[in-house]
Scaffold this motif. Structure first.
Motif, PDB file in Angstrom:
ATOM      1  N   GLU A  12       0.895  -0.853  -0.186  1.00 27.87           N
ATOM      2  CA  GLU A  12       0.075   0.118  -0.248  1.00 27.87           C
ATOM      3  C   GLU A  12       0.362   1.228   0.130  1.00 27.87           C
ATOM      4  O   GLU A  12       1.827   1.182   0.652  1.00 27.87           O
ATOM      5  CB  GLU A  12      -0.623  -0.079   0.934  1.00 27.87           C
ATOM      6  CG  GLU A  12      -1.640  -0.855   1.212  1.00 27.87           C
ATOM      7  CD  GLU A  12      -3.040  -0.898  -0.181  1.00 27.87           C
ATOM      8  OE1 GLU A  12      -3.226   0.059  -0.885  1.00 27.87           O
ATOM      9  OE2 GLU A  12      -3.235  -2.605  -0.038  1.00 27.87           O
ATOM     10  N   ASN A  13       0.470   2.061  -0.524  1.00 29.91           N
ATOM     11  CA  ASN A  13       1.202   3.395  -0.905  1.00 29.91           C
ATOM     12  C   ASN A  13       0.865   3.993   0.340  1.00 29.91           C
ATOM     13  O   ASN A  13      -0.167   5.105   0.686  1.00 29.91           O
ATOM     14  CB  ASN A  13       0.452   4.431  -2.027  1.00 29.91           C
ATOM     15  CG  ASN A  13       1.180   5.839  -2.500  1.00 29.91           C
ATOM     16  OD1 ASN A  13       2.160   5.777  -1.502  1.00 29.91           O
ATOM     17  ND2 ASN A  13       0.947   6.105  -2.622  1.00 29.91           N
ATOM     18  N   ILE A  39       5.203   4.021  -7.956  1.00 28.03           N
ATOM     19  CA  ILE A  39       3.477   3.808  -7.686  1.00 28.03           C
ATOM     20  C   ILE A  39       3.250   3.537  -9.322  1.00 28.03           C
ATOM     21  O   ILE A  39       3.294   3.633  -9.996  1.00 28.03           O
ATOM     22  CB  ILE A  39       3.006   4.834  -7.357  1.00 28.03           C
ATOM     23  CG1 ILE A  39       3.750   5.097  -6.123  1.00 28.03           C
ATOM     24  CG2 ILE A  39       1.142   4.595  -6.790  1.00 28.03           C
ATOM     25  CD1 ILE A  39       4.049   4.295  -4.714  1.00 28.03           C
ATOM     26  N   SER A  40       2.525   2.990  -9.063  1.00 28.35           N
ATOM     27  CA  SER A  40       1.997   1.739 -10.133  1.00 28.35           C
ATOM     28  C   SER A  40       0.967   2.617 -10.908  1.00 28.35           C
ATOM     29  O   SER A  40       0.273   3.206  -9.970  1.00 28.35           O
ATOM     30  CB  SER A  40       1.577   0.254 -10.312  1.00 28.35           C
ATOM     31  OG  SER A  40       0.475  -0.318 -11.426  1.00 28.35           O
ATOM     32  N   ALA A  41       1.050   3.124 -11.883  1.00 33.25           N
ATOM     33  CA  ALA A  41      -0.404   3.792 -11.936  1.00 33.25           C
ATOM     34  C   ALA A  41      -1.528   3.101 -12.537  1.00 33.25           C
ATOM     35  O   ALA A  41      -2.773   3.625 -13.723  1.00 33.25           O
ATOM     36  CB  ALA A  41       0.420   4.301 -13.749  1.00 33.25           C
ATOM     37  N   GLU A  42      -1.493   1.924 -13.179  1.00 31.80           N
ATOM     38  CA  GLU A  42      -2.529   0.896 -14.073  1.00 31.80           C
ATOM     39  C   GLU A  42      -2.643  -0.519 -13.530  1.00 31.80           C
ATOM     40  O   GLU A  42      -1.116  -0.797 -12.936  1.00 31.80           O
ATOM     41  CB  GLU A  42      -2.216   1.667 -15.486  1.00 31.80           C
ATOM     42  CG  GLU A  42      -1.299   1.133 -15.540  1.00 31.80           C
ATOM     43  CD  GLU A  42      -0.603   1.270 -17.546  1.00 31.80           C
ATOM     44  OE1 GLU A  42      -0.108   0.582 -18.766  1.00 31.80           O
ATOM     45  OE2 GLU A  42      -1.014   2.266 -18.080  1.00 31.80           O
ATOM     46  N   ASP A  45      -2.999  -2.857  -9.378  1.00 32.05           N
ATOM     47  CA  ASP A  45      -2.235  -2.728  -8.215  1.00 32.05           C
ATOM     48  C   ASP A  45      -1.645  -1.309  -8.734  1.00 32.05           C
ATOM     49  O   ASP A  45      -1.452  -0.564  -7.780  1.00 32.05           O
ATOM     50  CB  ASP A  45      -0.249  -3.218  -8.146  1.00 32.05           C
ATOM     51  CG  ASP A  45      -0.334  -4.664  -7.885  1.00 32.05           C
ATOM     52  OD1 ASP A  45      -0.914  -5.499  -7.376  1.00 32.05           O
ATOM     53  OD2 ASP A  45       0.025  -5.581  -8.334  1.00 32.05           O
ATOM     54  N   ALA A  46      -2.709  -0.989  -9.239  1.00 26.42           N
ATOM     55  CA  ALA A  46      -2.846   1.411  -9.603  1.00 26.42           C
ATOM     56  C   ALA A  46      -2.600   1.621  -8.035  1.00 26.42           C
ATOM     57  O   ALA A  46      -3.482   1.132  -7.006  1.00 26.42           O
ATOM     58  CB  ALA A  46      -3.876   1.468 -10.664  1.00 26.42           C
ATOM     59  N   GLY A  47      -1.625   2.799  -7.989  1.00 25.53           N
ATOM     60  CA  GLY A  47      -2.273   3.276  -6.564  1.00 25.53           C
ATOM     61  C   GLY A  47      -1.040   2.583  -5.811  1.00 25.53           C
ATOM     62  O   GLY A  47      -1.046   3.401  -4.488  1.00 25.53           O
ATOM     63  N   ARG A  48      -0.413   1.053  -5.978  1.00 23.56           N
ATOM     64  CA  ARG A  48       0.214   0.860  -5.215  1.00 23.56           C
ATOM     65  C   ARG A  48       1.136   1.019  -5.159  1.00 23.56           C
ATOM     66  O   ARG A  48       1.867   1.294  -6.147  1.00 23.56           O
ATOM     67  CB  ARG A  48       0.075  -0.694  -4.876  1.00 23.56           C
ATOM     68  CG  ARG A  48      -1.708  -0.793  -4.232  1.00 23.56           C
ATOM     69  CD  ARG A  48      -1.697  -2.285  -4.049  1.00 23.56           C
ATOM     70  NE  ARG A  48      -3.200  -2.658  -3.502  1.00 23.56           N
ATOM     71  CZ  ARG A  48      -3.734  -3.979  -3.923  1.00 23.56           C
ATOM     72  NH1 ARG A  48      -3.268  -4.266  -4.216  1.00 23.56           N
ATOM     73  NH2 ARG A  48      -4.568  -3.945  -2.540  1.00 23.56           N
TER      74      ARG A  48
END
Length: 91
Positions: A12-13, A39-42, A45-48
């Motif tokens: 988690e971010n 931080i993954s954009a897509e 896992d986007a946002g992680r």
């Protein structure tokens, strides 16, 4: 004998996650050699945070993975490889 291992961590971010991973490595005497994070954009896992880590470690990589998985906010941990240092591989 020490060996190098590489892991990819999905987390988690959140503030402190890299500190917690570093502390977990230090607790079991794993020396972090390199790290890269973004931080993954897509995708799923986007946002992680996606964290790639290489460590020098004298124990079982399963112990390192297990310890990292205990950290709050860790989604997954995958071992990619483990190598024995070149100067010891011929023994």
């Amino acid at each position: 004998m020490t060996a190098n291992c590489a892991v990819t961590i999905i987390a988690e971010n959140k503030t402190g996650i890299l500190r917690d991973i570093g502390s977990a490595c230090a607790e079991i005497n794993a020396n972090i050699l390199t790290t890269q994070q973004e931080i993954s954009a897509e995708g799923k896992d986007a946002g992680r945070a996606v964290i790639s880590l290489e460590a020098e470690f004298s124990g079982d990589p399963a112990d390192l993975i297990s310890r990292i998985r205990e950290i709050e906010g860790i989604v997954s941990v995958a071992l990619h490889w483990k190598t024995v240092p070149h100067n010891l591989a011929k023994r």
